[in-house]
Design an enzyme around this catalytic site. Structure first.
Site, PDB file in Angstrom:
ATOM      1  N   GLY A 216      -0.672   6.354   0.073  1.00 60.24           N
ATOM      2  CA  GLY A 216      -2.202   5.765   0.733  1.00 60.24           C
ATOM      3  C   GLY A 216      -2.104   4.955   2.060  1.00 60.24           C
ATOM      4  O   GLY A 216      -0.762   5.199   2.715  1.00 60.24           O
ATOM      5  N   GLY A 218      -2.092   1.504   4.780  1.00 57.13           N
ATOM      6  CA  GLY A 218      -1.502   0.060   4.644  1.00 57.13           C
ATOM      7  C   GLY A 218       0.136   0.205   4.802  1.00 57.13           C
ATOM      8  O   GLY A 218       0.516   1.173   5.257  1.00 57.13           O
ATOM      9  N   GLY A 219       0.667  -0.928   5.102  1.00 54.78           N
ATOM     10  CA  GLY A 219       2.038  -1.132   5.442  1.00 54.78           C
ATOM     11  C   GLY A 219       3.082  -0.524   4.328  1.00 54.78           C
ATOM     12  O   GLY A 219       4.024  -0.071   4.856  1.00 54.78           O
ATOM     13  N   ILE A 220       2.851  -0.804   3.269  1.00 54.90           N
ATOM     14  CA  ILE A 220       3.837  -0.205   2.009  1.00 54.90           C
ATOM     15  C   ILE A 220       3.954   0.892   2.007  1.00 54.90           C
ATOM     16  O   ILE A 220       5.303   1.320   2.158  1.00 54.90           O
ATOM     17  CB  ILE A 220       3.430  -0.825   0.664  1.00 54.90           C
ATOM     18  N   GLU A 239      -4.370  12.467   0.417  1.00 55.40           N
ATOM     19  CA  GLU A 239      -5.768  12.517   1.170  1.00 55.40           C
ATOM     20  C   GLU A 239      -5.390  12.157   2.785  1.00 55.40           C
ATOM     21  O   GLU A 239      -6.013  12.959   3.696  1.00 55.40           O
ATOM     22  CB  GLU A 239      -6.329  10.917   0.719  1.00 55.40           C
ATOM     23  N   LEU A 314      -5.057  -5.720  -2.590  1.00 50.59           N
ATOM     24  CA  LEU A 314      -5.228  -7.167  -1.965  1.00 50.59           C
ATOM     25  C   LEU A 314      -4.757  -8.078  -3.101  1.00 50.59           C
ATOM     26  O   LEU A 314      -4.298  -8.967  -2.933  1.00 50.59           O
ATOM     27  CB  LEU A 314      -6.324  -7.429  -1.141  1.00 50.59           C
ATOM     28  N   GLY A 337      -9.923   6.712  -1.309  1.00 53.38           N
ATOM     29  CA  GLY A 337      -9.635   7.522  -2.308  1.00 53.38           C
ATOM     30  C   GLY A 337      -8.642   7.103  -3.346  1.00 53.38           C
ATOM     31  O   GLY A 337      -7.949   7.609  -4.108  1.00 53.38           O
TER      32      GLY A 337
HETATM   33  N1  COA Z   1      -6.008 -13.106  -0.431  1.00 52.93           N
HETATM   34  C1  COA Z   1      -6.310 -13.126   0.913  1.00 52.93           C
HETATM   35  N2  COA Z   1      -5.928 -12.538   1.782  1.00 52.93           N
HETATM   36  C2  COA Z   1      -5.029 -11.632   1.619  1.00 52.93           C
HETATM   37  C3  COA Z   1      -4.700 -11.170   0.313  1.00 52.93           C
HETATM   38  C4  COA Z   1      -5.526 -12.087  -0.670  1.00 52.93           C
HETATM   39  N3  COA Z   1      -5.287 -11.905  -2.149  1.00 52.93           N
HETATM   40  N4  COA Z   1      -4.014 -10.069   0.423  1.00 52.93           N
HETATM   41  C5  COA Z   1      -4.153  -9.770   1.624  1.00 52.93           C
HETATM   42  N5  COA Z   1      -4.516 -10.678   2.090  1.00 52.93           N
HETATM   43  C6  COA Z   1      -4.505 -10.817   3.991  1.00 52.93           C
HETATM   44  C7  COA Z   1      -3.158 -10.444   4.274  1.00 52.93           C
HETATM   45  O1  COA Z   1      -2.706 -11.804   4.651  1.00 52.93           O
HETATM   46  C8  COA Z   1      -3.249  -9.734   5.831  1.00 52.93           C
HETATM   47  O2  COA Z   1      -3.953 -10.560   6.748  1.00 52.93           O
HETATM   48  P1  COA Z   1      -3.625 -10.741   8.182  1.00 52.93           P
HETATM   49  O3  COA Z   1      -3.956  -9.167   8.697  1.00 52.93           O
HETATM   50  O4  COA Z   1      -4.279 -11.916   8.916  1.00 52.93           O
HETATM   51  O5  COA Z   1      -1.856 -10.395   8.156  1.00 52.93           O
HETATM   52  C9  COA Z   1      -4.639  -8.821   5.329  1.00 52.93           C
HETATM   53  O6  COA Z   1      -5.203  -9.430   4.240  1.00 52.93           O
HETATM   54  C10 COA Z   1      -4.176  -7.354   5.078  1.00 52.93           C
HETATM   55  O7  COA Z   1      -3.250  -7.362   4.011  1.00 52.93           O
HETATM   56  P2  COA Z   1      -1.974  -6.436   3.638  1.00 52.93           P
HETATM   57  O8  COA Z   1      -1.349  -6.645   2.600  1.00 52.93           O
HETATM   58  O9  COA Z   1      -1.338  -6.383   5.112  1.00 52.93           O
HETATM   59  O10 COA Z   1      -2.777  -5.212   3.540  1.00 52.93           O
HETATM   60  P3  COA Z   1      -2.565  -3.705   4.357  1.00 52.93           P
HETATM   61  O11 COA Z   1      -2.555  -3.559   5.759  1.00 52.93           O
HETATM   62  O12 COA Z   1      -0.990  -3.097   3.781  1.00 52.93           O
HETATM   63  O13 COA Z   1      -3.420  -2.745   3.843  1.00 52.93           O
HETATM   64  C11 COA Z   1      -5.669  -2.469   2.287  1.00 52.93           C
HETATM   65  C12 COA Z   1      -4.171  -2.773   2.319  1.00 52.93           C
HETATM   66  C13 COA Z   1      -6.232  -3.421   1.603  1.00 52.93           C
HETATM   67  C14 COA Z   1      -6.135  -2.621   3.727  1.00 52.93           C
HETATM   68  C15 COA Z   1      -5.432  -1.271   1.887  1.00 52.93           C
HETATM   69  O14 COA Z   1      -4.731  -0.943   0.646  1.00 52.93           O
HETATM   70  C16 COA Z   1      -6.930  -0.538   1.410  1.00 52.93           C
HETATM   71  O15 COA Z   1      -7.889  -0.491   1.962  1.00 52.93           O
HETATM   72  N6  COA Z   1      -6.909   0.137   0.145  1.00 52.93           N
HETATM   73  C17 COA Z   1      -7.932   0.722  -0.248  1.00 52.93           C
HETATM   74  C18 COA Z   1      -8.281   1.972   0.079  1.00 52.93           C
HETATM   75  C19 COA Z   1      -6.975   2.987  -0.547  1.00 52.93           C
HETATM   76  O16 COA Z   1      -6.196   2.621  -1.031  1.00 52.93           O
HETATM   77  N7  COA Z   1      -7.209   4.305  -0.211  1.00 52.93           N
HETATM   78  C20 COA Z   1      -6.125   5.080  -0.664  1.00 52.93           C
HETATM   79  C21 COA Z   1      -6.052   6.466  -0.220  1.00 52.93           C
HETATM   80  S1  COA Z   1      -5.701   6.332   1.509  1.00 52.93           S
END
Ligand code: COA
Length: 440
Positions: A216, A218-220, A239, A314, A337
């Site tokens: 997916g 994101g960073g992980i 996807e 998140l 997705g």
């Molecule tokens: N409460 C408050 N803030 C939070 C938080 C929480 N529980 N969890 C994360 N954050 C903040 C982080 O501190 C970070 O802030 P920063 O940008 O100021 O550092 C920001 O939110 C992003 O968090 P991070 O864990 O670094 O997210 P990411 O860049 O790895 O991306 C999503 C993760 C959420 C954007 C991504 O997983 C997503 O959109 N998922 C839904 C869509 C998906 O999974 N599609 C699947 C197929 S592609």
């Protein structure tokens, strides 16, 4: 000169001529991410004074475009979006942007049911010697736009990779062409953090040889790819096609030989990454970009043997509800997705759905303005939270403190398991809260 060449020449117009074709009330749609028409999006604000009630539908825009960043344009040009970019997140407060909730595989059929997108502004490679062009970097919903719009305007970019699958269409299928030559937008590969690396190792232990994987956004997920180097015979049905997969292909880890659906080929619905990724995709019949209605359909995903989906979230509550697209009620990204791939993987023989997250996040305290650490595993999601993946659909959850499997477990077991992978500093608080809520 053969007829398609004459037709192409006849249909070639300037960006200003293309913008002049947009009229009041139009529902304009552009492609996803690197598949969007940047030429159109950079210029559409110029018609704001001339038109009214125009909607532009986007999905993960690649730049901070004037029409949604500057509130003065939102009176006549609205922005609907399936996935927020950083810029859209900032300007969401102006009220000109509205999010469209949807699972990715149903996004376009549902949108077309609600309102016809009558203008499609897409991107494509120049025609080949037969007059066929390639939609290049995304067919998440673009083929349906091409087939259904009354007015199809294609930004033709000779720097885009020619991809295969559902991407091919003929010059005769578009109404107009606008030429623009520039490199596709790049998404740099983020260096994995120490936490990402630990999570990547845990996830790699769950990925079996012969599995078909989805990574997916994101960073992980990129950190996971690095940790999969010792695996054998992996396949890809995803996807999003990302850079991390190329290292695995070049190392012979991903060979797609054990895939049970579309064997020997990678299947994806869009690609976003570095110039290396785009170079890899160009004229590569080993990768098929297939339309999102098919690629992301959970029943299709589940036809892959040992399908392993890897997504991030998140926040997760102690019963397993995943808030993956919003922080509390505030929209952050989109559902994308996540549910398609997570539920699809669980339909697959030997399949696994994995949700990964850091155990904590740094947030700004709204009262003091100071940074503080919070647990991303919480007793309850805050009021107004948006659940992307329901607790009925969650399977494995991974943090830097370990892996738990929630499949088939009751609430009491879930609470115990999720507390065991929370940050140790927050475990006593989570236990007290779970007792107060009478869920353990
Ligand atoms: N409460 C408050 N803030 C939070 C938080 C929480 N529980 N969890 C994360 N954050 C903040 C982080 O501190 C970070 O802030 P920063 O940008 O100021 O550092 C920001 O939110 C992003 O968090 P991070 O864990 O670094 O997210 P990411 O860049 O790895 O991306 C999503 C993760 C959420 C954007 C991504 O997983 C997503 O959109 N998922 C839904 C869509 C998906 O999974 N599609 C699947 C197929 S592609």
């Amino acid at each position: 000169m053969s007829s398609w060449q004459e037709e192409y020449k006849r249909k070639l117009i300037s960006i200003d001529e293309a913008l002049a074709k947009i009229k009041d009330g139009d529902q304009v749609i552009t492609g996803l991410g690197a598949g969007e028409s940047r030429f159109f999006l950079r210029n559409v604000h110029k018609i704001a004074d001339r038109v009214k009630d125009v909607t532009v539908t986007t999905c993960l825009p690649m730049e901070d475009y004037e029409f949604f960043m500057n509130p003065q344009y939102s009176k006549t040009i609205y922005n609907d979006t399936w996935f927020l970019s950083g810029g859209q997140r900032k300007s969401y407060v102006y009220g000109g942007i509205s999010f469209i909730p949807n699972h990715l595989h149903l996004a376009i059929p549902k949108r077309l049911f609600h309102r016809k997108c009558n203008v499609f502004f897409g991107t494509a490679t120049p025609p080949d010697k037969h007059g066929f062009m390639s939609l290049s970097l995304s067919v998440t919903y673009e083929v349906e736009c091409l087939e259904n719009a009354d007015l199809v305007i294609i930004e033709v970019n000779d720097k885009l990779p020619r991809t295969f699958g559902d991407t091919t269409f003929h010059v005769s299928q578009a109404d107009f062409f606008v030429e623009n030559s520039e490199a596709p937008p790049a998404l740099p590969v983020a260096e994995p953090s120490e936490k990402d690396k630990i999570i990547g190792k845990y996830i790699a232990e769950l990925v079996e040889d012969g599995a078909t994987i989805q990574l997916g956004i994101g960073g992980i997920p990129n950190a996971v790819a690095i940790e999969l180097m010792n695996k054998k015979d992996l396949g890809v049905h995803t996807e999003m096609f990302v850079d991390g997969m190329i290292d695995l292909i070049e190392a012979g880890v991903i060979n797609n030989r054990k895939k049970t659906l579309v064997p020997n080929k990678i299947v994806a619905t869009f690609a976003l990454g570095t110039p290396r990724l785009y170079e890899y995709l160009d004229d590569n019949p080993g990768v098929e970009l297939r339309r999102g209605t098919w690629t992301n359909d959970p029943y299709v995903v589940g036809q892959n043997y040992k399908m392993t989906s890897i997504n991030t979230t998140l926040e997760v509550d102690l019963t397993g509800q995943c808030a993956s697209e919003a922080i509390g009620p505030k929209q952050f990204s989109g559902t994308g997705g996540q549910v398609d791939t997570a539920t699809g993987a669980q339909k697959s023989p030997g399949g696994k759905s994995i949700i990964a997250l850091h155990s904590t996040a740094q947030v700004k305290d709204p009262v003091t303005g100071q940074k503080k650490t919070i647990s991303k595993i919480s007793p309850m999601l805050p009021a107004g939270s948006i659940v992307s993946l329901s607790r009925n659909d969650v399977d494995y959850v991974v943090t830097e403190y370990g892996v738990v499997n929630l499949r088939g477990t009751n609430i009491r077991e879930r609470v115990k398991r999720l507390i065991s992978i929370a940050h140790p500093d927050f475990r006593p608080w989570l236990q007290d809260e779970a007792q107060r809520l009478k869920i353990m």
